[in-house]
Scaffold this motif. Structure first.
Motif, PDB file in Angstrom:
ATOM      1  N   GLU A 159      19.919 -21.795 -38.770  1.00  0.00           N
ATOM      2  CA  GLU A 159      20.806 -20.918 -39.031  1.00  0.00           C
ATOM      3  C   GLU A 159      20.924 -19.710 -37.818  1.00  0.00           C
ATOM      4  OE1 GLU A 159      22.683 -20.497 -41.984  1.00  0.00           O
ATOM      5  OE2 GLU A 159      23.723 -18.735 -41.459  1.00  0.00           O
ATOM      6  N   LEU A 160      19.906 -19.593 -37.222  1.00  0.00           N
ATOM      7  CA  LEU A 160      19.699 -18.748 -36.245  1.00  0.00           C
ATOM      8  C   LEU A 160      20.445 -19.443 -34.964  1.00  0.00           C
ATOM      9  CD1 LEU A 160      18.516 -16.041 -35.356  1.00  0.00           C
ATOM     10  CD2 LEU A 160      16.444 -17.246 -34.553  1.00  0.00           C
ATOM     11  N   VAL A 161      20.213 -20.661 -34.671  1.00  0.00           N
ATOM     12  CA  VAL A 161      20.911 -21.228 -33.653  1.00  0.00           C
ATOM     13  C   VAL A 161      22.132 -21.303 -33.842  1.00  0.00           C
ATOM     14  CG1 VAL A 161      21.168 -23.453 -32.462  1.00  0.00           C
ATOM     15  CG2 VAL A 161      19.043 -22.843 -33.356  1.00  0.00           C
ATOM     16  N   ALA A 162      22.837 -21.386 -35.009  1.00  0.00           N
ATOM     17  CA  ALA A 162      24.275 -21.550 -35.314  1.00  0.00           C
ATOM     18  C   ALA A 162      24.830 -20.045 -35.117  1.00  0.00           C
ATOM     19  CB  ALA A 162      24.665 -21.750 -36.829  1.00  0.00           C
ATOM     20  N   HIS A 163      24.052 -19.081 -35.358  1.00  0.00           N
ATOM     21  CA  HIS A 163      24.765 -17.528 -35.007  1.00  0.00           C
ATOM     22  C   HIS A 163      24.933 -17.647 -33.559  1.00  0.00           C
ATOM     23  CE1 HIS A 163      24.975 -15.409 -38.619  1.00  0.00           C
ATOM     24  NE2 HIS A 163      23.997 -15.956 -39.086  1.00  0.00           N
ATOM     25  N   TYR A 164      23.841 -17.947 -32.797  1.00  0.00           N
ATOM     26  CA  TYR A 164      24.189 -17.993 -31.213  1.00  0.00           C
ATOM     27  C   TYR A 164      25.446 -18.497 -30.674  1.00  0.00           C
ATOM     28  CZ  TYR A 164      19.551 -15.747 -30.622  1.00  0.00           C
ATOM     29  OH  TYR A 164      18.154 -14.861 -30.674  1.00  0.00           O
ATOM     30  N   ASP A 165      25.639 -19.731 -31.628  1.00  0.00           N
ATOM     31  CA  ASP A 165      26.625 -20.857 -31.014  1.00  0.00           C
ATOM     32  C   ASP A 165      27.962 -19.916 -31.549  1.00  0.00           C
ATOM     33  OD1 ASP A 165      25.671 -22.597 -29.530  1.00  0.00           O
ATOM     34  OD2 ASP A 165      25.100 -23.866 -31.111  1.00  0.00           O
ATOM     35  N   ARG A 166      27.899 -19.252 -32.815  1.00  0.00           N
ATOM     36  CA  ARG A 166      29.143 -18.694 -33.175  1.00  0.00           C
ATOM     37  C   ARG A 166      29.457 -17.653 -32.292  1.00  0.00           C
ATOM     38  NH1 ARG A 166      28.116 -17.020 -39.109  1.00  0.00           N
ATOM     39  NH2 ARG A 166      27.331 -19.271 -39.059  1.00  0.00           N
ATOM     40  N   GLY A 167      28.214 -16.701 -32.020  1.00  0.00           N
ATOM     41  CA  GLY A 167      28.741 -15.463 -31.137  1.00  0.00           C
ATOM     42  C   GLY A 167      29.335 -16.006 -29.854  1.00  0.00           C
ATOM     43  N   VAL A 168      28.896 -17.191 -29.188  1.00  0.00           N
ATOM     44  CA  VAL A 168      29.620 -17.396 -27.964  1.00  0.00           C
ATOM     45  C   VAL A 168      30.862 -17.942 -28.186  1.00  0.00           C
ATOM     46  CG1 VAL A 168      29.206 -19.267 -26.224  1.00  0.00           C
ATOM     47  CG2 VAL A 168      27.194 -18.171 -26.949  1.00  0.00           C
ATOM     48  N   ALA A 169      30.924 -18.661 -29.195  1.00  0.00           N
ATOM     49  CA  ALA A 169      32.553 -19.349 -29.587  1.00  0.00           C
ATOM     50  C   ALA A 169      33.511 -18.227 -30.090  1.00  0.00           C
ATOM     51  CB  ALA A 169      32.487 -20.263 -30.617  1.00  0.00           C
ATOM     52  N   ALA A 170      32.754 -17.151 -30.254  1.00  0.00           N
ATOM     53  CA  ALA A 170      33.775 -15.993 -30.670  1.00  0.00           C
ATOM     54  C   ALA A 170      34.372 -15.335 -29.397  1.00  0.00           C
ATOM     55  CB  ALA A 170      32.986 -14.939 -31.779  1.00  0.00           C
ATOM     56  N   VAL A 171      33.298 -15.011 -28.663  1.00  0.00           N
ATOM     57  CA  VAL A 171      34.028 -14.737 -27.116  1.00  0.00           C
ATOM     58  C   VAL A 171      35.020 -15.363 -26.635  1.00  0.00           C
ATOM     59  CG1 VAL A 171      33.353 -13.784 -24.995  1.00  0.00           C
ATOM     60  CG2 VAL A 171      31.891 -13.492 -26.980  1.00  0.00           C
ATOM     61  N   GLY A 172      34.740 -16.636 -26.756  1.00  0.00           N
ATOM     62  CA  GLY A 172      35.817 -17.867 -26.291  1.00  0.00           C
ATOM     63  C   GLY A 172      37.142 -17.920 -26.922  1.00  0.00           C
ATOM     64  N   THR A 173      37.207 -17.515 -28.132  1.00  0.00           N
ATOM     65  CA  THR A 173      38.181 -17.243 -29.088  1.00  0.00           C
ATOM     66  C   THR A 173      39.197 -15.724 -28.643  1.00  0.00           C
ATOM     67  OG1 THR A 173      37.152 -18.373 -30.821  1.00  0.00           O
ATOM     68  CG2 THR A 173      39.280 -16.887 -31.465  1.00  0.00           C
ATOM     69  N   MET A 174      38.302 -14.729 -28.345  1.00  0.00           N
ATOM     70  CA  MET A 174      38.817 -13.532 -27.884  1.00  0.00           C
ATOM     71  C   MET A 174      39.552 -13.665 -26.587  1.00  0.00           C
ATOM     72  SD  MET A 174      36.374 -10.209 -28.977  1.00  0.00           S
ATOM     73  CE  MET A 174      34.839 -10.472 -27.940  1.00  0.00           C
ATOM     74  N   ARG A 175      39.044 -14.538 -25.709  1.00  0.00           N
ATOM     75  CA  ARG A 175      39.420 -14.917 -24.423  1.00  0.00           C
ATOM     76  C   ARG A 175      40.897 -15.538 -24.602  1.00  0.00           C
ATOM     77  NH1 ARG A 175      36.354 -17.690 -19.374  1.00  0.00           N
ATOM     78  NH2 ARG A 175      38.054 -16.919 -18.113  1.00  0.00           N
ATOM     79  N   ALA A 176      40.756 -16.433 -25.496  1.00  0.00           N
ATOM     80  CA  ALA A 176      42.128 -17.306 -25.651  1.00  0.00           C
ATOM     81  C   ALA A 176      43.133 -16.325 -26.210  1.00  0.00           C
ATOM     82  CB  ALA A 176      41.720 -18.302 -26.587  1.00  0.00           C
ATOM     83  N   SER A 177      42.647 -15.442 -26.988  1.00  0.00           N
ATOM     84  CA  SER A 177      43.790 -14.482 -27.663  1.00  0.00           C
ATOM     85  C   SER A 177      44.457 -13.595 -26.478  1.00  0.00           C
ATOM     86  CB  SER A 177      43.075 -13.612 -28.896  1.00  0.00           C
ATOM     87  OG  SER A 177      42.477 -14.385 -29.919  1.00  0.00           O
ATOM     88  N   TRP A 178      43.426 -13.237 -25.982  1.00  0.00           N
ATOM     89  CA  TRP A 178      44.010 -12.230 -24.910  1.00  0.00           C
ATOM     90  C   TRP A 178      44.700 -12.998 -23.947  1.00  0.00           C
ATOM     91  CZ3 TRP A 178      44.237  -7.410 -24.961  1.00  0.00           C
ATOM     92  CH2 TRP A 178      44.664  -6.480 -23.623  1.00  0.00           C
ATOM     93  N   ASP A 179      44.341 -14.192 -23.397  1.00  0.00           N
ATOM     94  CA  ASP A 179      45.180 -14.952 -22.412  1.00  0.00           C
ATOM     95  C   ASP A 179      46.381 -15.131 -22.797  1.00  0.00           C
ATOM     96  OD1 ASP A 179      43.278 -15.188 -20.360  1.00  0.00           O
ATOM     97  OD2 ASP A 179      42.696 -17.324 -21.236  1.00  0.00           O
ATOM     98  N   ALA A 180      46.708 -15.300 -24.361  1.00  0.00           N
ATOM     99  CA  ALA A 180      47.942 -15.419 -24.746  1.00  0.00           C
ATOM    100  C   ALA A 180      48.825 -14.052 -24.724  1.00  0.00           C
ATOM    101  CB  ALA A 180      47.871 -15.949 -26.415  1.00  0.00           C
ATOM    102  N   LEU A 181      48.189 -13.199 -24.302  1.00  0.00           N
ATOM    103  CA  LEU A 181      48.933 -11.755 -24.315  1.00  0.00           C
ATOM    104  C   LEU A 181      49.370 -11.253 -22.856  1.00  0.00           C
ATOM    105  CD1 LEU A 181      47.087  -9.700 -26.913  1.00  0.00           C
ATOM    106  CD2 LEU A 181      49.267 -10.977 -27.251  1.00  0.00           C
ATOM    107  N   ARG A 182      49.179 -12.259 -22.306  1.00  0.00           N
ATOM    108  CA  ARG A 182      49.291 -11.918 -20.622  1.00  0.00           C
ATOM    109  C   ARG A 182      50.821 -11.209 -20.257  1.00  0.00           C
ATOM    110  NH1 ARG A 182      47.122 -15.467 -16.176  1.00  0.00           N
ATOM    111  NH2 ARG A 182      47.429 -13.949 -14.432  1.00  0.00           N
ATOM    112  N   ASP A 183      51.823 -11.667 -20.906  1.00  0.00           N
ATOM    113  CA  ASP A 183      52.915 -11.558 -20.620  1.00  0.00           C
ATOM    114  C   ASP A 183      53.467  -9.979 -21.281  1.00  0.00           C
ATOM    115  OD1 ASP A 183      53.355 -13.387 -18.641  1.00  0.00           O
ATOM    116  OD2 ASP A 183      54.001 -14.798 -20.046  1.00  0.00           O
ATOM    117  N   ARG A 184      52.594  -9.658 -22.242  1.00  0.00           N
ATOM    118  CA  ARG A 184      53.089  -8.753 -23.434  1.00  0.00           C
ATOM    119  C   ARG A 184      52.247  -7.476 -23.084  1.00  0.00           C
ATOM    120  NH1 ARG A 184      54.235 -12.162 -28.453  1.00  0.00           N
ATOM    121  NH2 ARG A 184      55.377 -10.360 -29.244  1.00  0.00           N
ATOM    122  N   VAL A 185      51.007  -7.535 -22.185  1.00  0.00           N
ATOM    123  CA  VAL A 185      50.418  -6.155 -21.993  1.00  0.00           C
ATOM    124  C   VAL A 185      50.552  -5.958 -20.425  1.00  0.00           C
ATOM    125  CG1 VAL A 185      48.090  -5.231 -21.921  1.00  0.00           C
ATOM    126  CG2 VAL A 185      48.794  -6.692 -23.663  1.00  0.00           C
TER     127      VAL A 185
END
Ligand code: GCV
Length: 699
Positions: free
Chosen positions: A608-634
């Protein structure tokens, strides 16, 4: 500032050229914060001020500058104004700082009235009106009334007199002590305006690790100059006081609060400050903590110290905010218990102009801590909540971590006494205290965007809004911030709010979930250091907190351990005493449990602990992708800086995960679950990383 009827001014907002509605392409350096209200484009609005005070004039200027087209006529007036009083509006319940906004007929005119019992109330109402309009409210239907639930809504600057900021990641101190009091940088006004827009009504100018110099005449004059700038914005100035100042400045042999000469010194000092700053708010004190002097040096109590200072400011209407952040190297007790042990017995002994200032958790602003057990345990004392807005433990300026969920999680926590929440204790409702307060350790510096990043501005914003009303949700606050900061396009706002709402949990996950805390590197607190075990004081070492060994991990705070759970109300203490009824997110805070313990997910604790670490790293990846998609709108500038910071965060999240896993594996001798990526380096590599000159940690 409340006289009325002497002057009736009309400020007609003209149709000057203005910045049209937010255009994504427009360059934006973030200086305007959430106050991007664009000046009017339609027919001029009429803003009438029915009473003259400096504060009302500022309110009128705000509206004149930013009211959008379509708002034809606004009147600012005190509730006591005869014409307003004749309307018999429900203004009595607004208190001193509340506001009411209604469409009314005043004399011959239909107008949108903004009123309150003080000019500050009207100022807050004006900002509320602009906030409503900027977030898409229909001006023709506006009817608002609001009063702050918390009296003292205060920023704590950990700013040093040499211009550095302890745990500051947005450049040097905003205060240029050297050129004050002569030069009043226009930024001081902009700072006050931003705070007033949120309802923040006080600021402690200097670090709680205080120097006595801030109480010398030279520095009092500098503080007075700032107070003059802030006053019309409804903001009082406070100072952190060094407890040993009577020795250092006064030449006394002692700072013992029971010594009449010491009390007299402070009284004279307070009189001197009030001559320069007639509305001085009072003192904030860090005593007997991390090397700071205090009453315990003389065998006196914290109440003795606080009450002596309280007596000095009392004749002037001042208050004392006395911090409960104490722990001693001489005390072998669990650090998480020490503040409670020291302060709980003092309940009922503090003067009525003292608030005890308590951090949200019992250790120190970790990404997640259970609420501090003092909340609910000192019913005779007003407890002032202290949050950290600056992100000492959540990735400094670069990581995107919206703290709204951290603040509201604490405020909404049940103390275990019936339905009482921490917010009920903080706003004074639980015990009907006359004083109540919330403090936020500021994240403001001289960086052009004030807080080191656009998204860090949201934490300043969320603190202010939740200090006004602790029951506002983190999500609505994120949404209104995003709308004001990026415009109301749901195509931008929705993903931004999703990013914000997931961001704090991501930090918890990649730095250490399930109740782990204090696993960062030494001194500067930048990056992981769960292996650190060589520091002088036991409770400075991460190994003290996680207690990982071959068999398990976590700090046993039940009866078989430090029994810190017993500091909570019995109903809650009972739940926390049993791992099965402890929320998993706090499990390792309260319990030492085996690596093979079965978790709700069916995984073992280790998995479970390992999964949390991976989830955290993945969540930052998701934030990056969301932000990339806003490139022309910000706008390009804010988009680019944020994108770069997200890349840093992704790299550092991976570093946190890898270093932590490498260390845990060295302790528990376990392999990673199948399919999980191995750390990029061995443990020795992570341990060898050094970061001299990291920001926020003046050497
Ligand atoms: C101002 C933590 C921080 C210190 C800070 C202290 C406090 O220990 O690391 O920099 O000192 O809290 O809140 O007093």
């Amino acid at each position: 500032m409340t006289g009325h009827g002497r002057w009736r001014g009309t400020i007609a907002a003209t149709l000057a050229l203005v910045m049209a509605a937010a255009s994504p392409a427009r360059a934006d350096d973030g200086y305007r914060l959430w106050l991007r209200g664009e000046a009017p484009v339609g027919p001029s609005a009429r803003v009438t001020v029915r009473d003259e005070t400096a504060t009302l004039r500022l309110a009128a200027e705000e509206l004149t500058r930013s009211l959008p087209a379509g708002i034809a006529d606004v009147t600012l007036a005190l509730a006591a104004d005869p014409q307003v009083a004749a309307l018999r509006l429900p203004t009595a319940s607004l208190g001193d700082e509340g506001y009411l906004i209604r469409r009314v007929r005043l004399g011959q005119r239909e107008t949108l009235l903004v009123t309150g019992n003080s000019d500050r109330g009207v100022l807050y109402g004006s900002f509320a009106l602009l906030r409503q309009l900027a977030t898409g409210a229909d001006a023709t239907r506006l009817a608002l009334a609001s009063s702050p639930r918390v009296k003292l809504r205060v920023l704590n600057h950990w700013d040093n007199l040499d211009g550095s900021v302890e745990r500051g990641y947005a450049g040097q101190s905003l205060w240029d002590w050297w050129t004050l009091p002569d030069f009043k940088d226009p930024r001081y006004t902009d700072y006050a305006r931003a705070n007033a827009s949120l309802g923040i009504n006080g600021t402690v100018l200097n670090n709680v690790n205080a120097k006595a110099d801030s109480l010398t005449p030279r520095y009092i004059a500098k503080a007075a100059a700032l107070a003059d700038v802030f006053r019309p914005w409804g903001i009082k100035v406070y100072l952190s006081a060094r407890f040993s100042a009577p020795i250092e400045l006064g030449g006394l042999k002692t700072a013992d609060p029971r010594d009449p000469a010491v009390a007299a010194w402070w009284k004279t000092k307070a009189d001197e400050i009030y001559r320069a700053v007639p509305d001085f708010g009072g003192f904030l004190v860090k005593a007997n903590s991390e090397g700071q002097p205090g009453p315990r040096d003389y065998g006196a109590t914290h109440a003795d110290g606080a009450n002596m200072l309280a007596a000095a400011v009392r004749p002037h209407g001042g208050i004392v905010m006395w911090r409960a952040f104490v722990y001693a190297d001489t005390d072998p007790e669990d650090r998480a218990k020490q503040a409670y042990s020291e302060f709980k017995p003092l309940d009922g002994t503090f003067a009525d102009n003292v608030l005890v200032q308590v951090k949200n958790g019992a250790i120190d602003f970790q990404p997640r801590e259970p609420f501090h057990p003092l909340f609910g345990a000192m019913p005779k004392t007003p407890l002032l909540m202290e949050f950290q807005i600056t992100k000492e433990y959540l990735g400094f300026a670069t990581h995107l971590a919206y703290l709204g969920p951290l603040f509201t999680e604490t405020l909404a926590a049940r103390t275990g006494r019936g339905a009482e929440t921490v917010a009920d204790v903080v706003d004074g409702a639980a015990e009907h205290h006359a004083l109540s307060g919330m403090a936020g350790v500021a994240n403001i510096g001289r960086d052009r965007d004030w807080s080191g990043s656009t998204f860090n501005q949201a934490n300043w914003y969320a603190f202010g809004r939740l200090a006004w009303d602790p029951t506002l949700g983190a999500e609505p606050v994120a949404r209104e911030w995003a709308q004001q900061t990026f415009g109301t396009d749901p195509g931008v706002v929705d993903p931004v709010v999703r990013m914000m709402m997931a961001s704090r949990e991501a930090v918890v996950d990649y730095t250490g979930a399930l109740g782990l805390a204090h696993v960062m590197a030494t001194g500067h607190h930048y990056g992981p250091g769960p292996w650190v075990s060589d520091l002088k004081r036991p409770e400075w070492n991460p190994v003290y907190y996680h207690r990982a060994d071959r068999g398990g991990i976590g700090f046993d705070r039940t009866r078989s351990g430090s029994d810190a759970v017993a500091q909570y109300a019995p109903a809650l203490a009972k739940r926390l005493a049993d791992p099965a009824t402890t929320p998993e997110r706090e499990l390792l805070w309260f319990h030492h449990v085996g690596w093979d313990r079965r978790m709700a997910s069916g995984k073992t604790l280790w998995e479970e602990l390992v999964a949390h670490y991976d989830r955290g790293v993945a969540a930052v990846g998701t934030m990056r992708a969301s932000w990339d998609a806003l490139r022309d709108r910000v706008d390009a500038e804010r988009w680019g800086k944020t994108a770069t910071y997200l890349a840093i965060q992704q790299r550092e999240a991976r570093w946190w995960r890898d270093a932590s896993l490498a260390y845990w594996m060295s302790v528990n001798g376990r392999a990673l679950p199948a399919g999980v990526a191995a750390p990029a380096h061995d443990l020795a590599w992570y341990k060898a990383q050094l970061f001299p000159h990291a920001p926020g940690h003046p050497e």
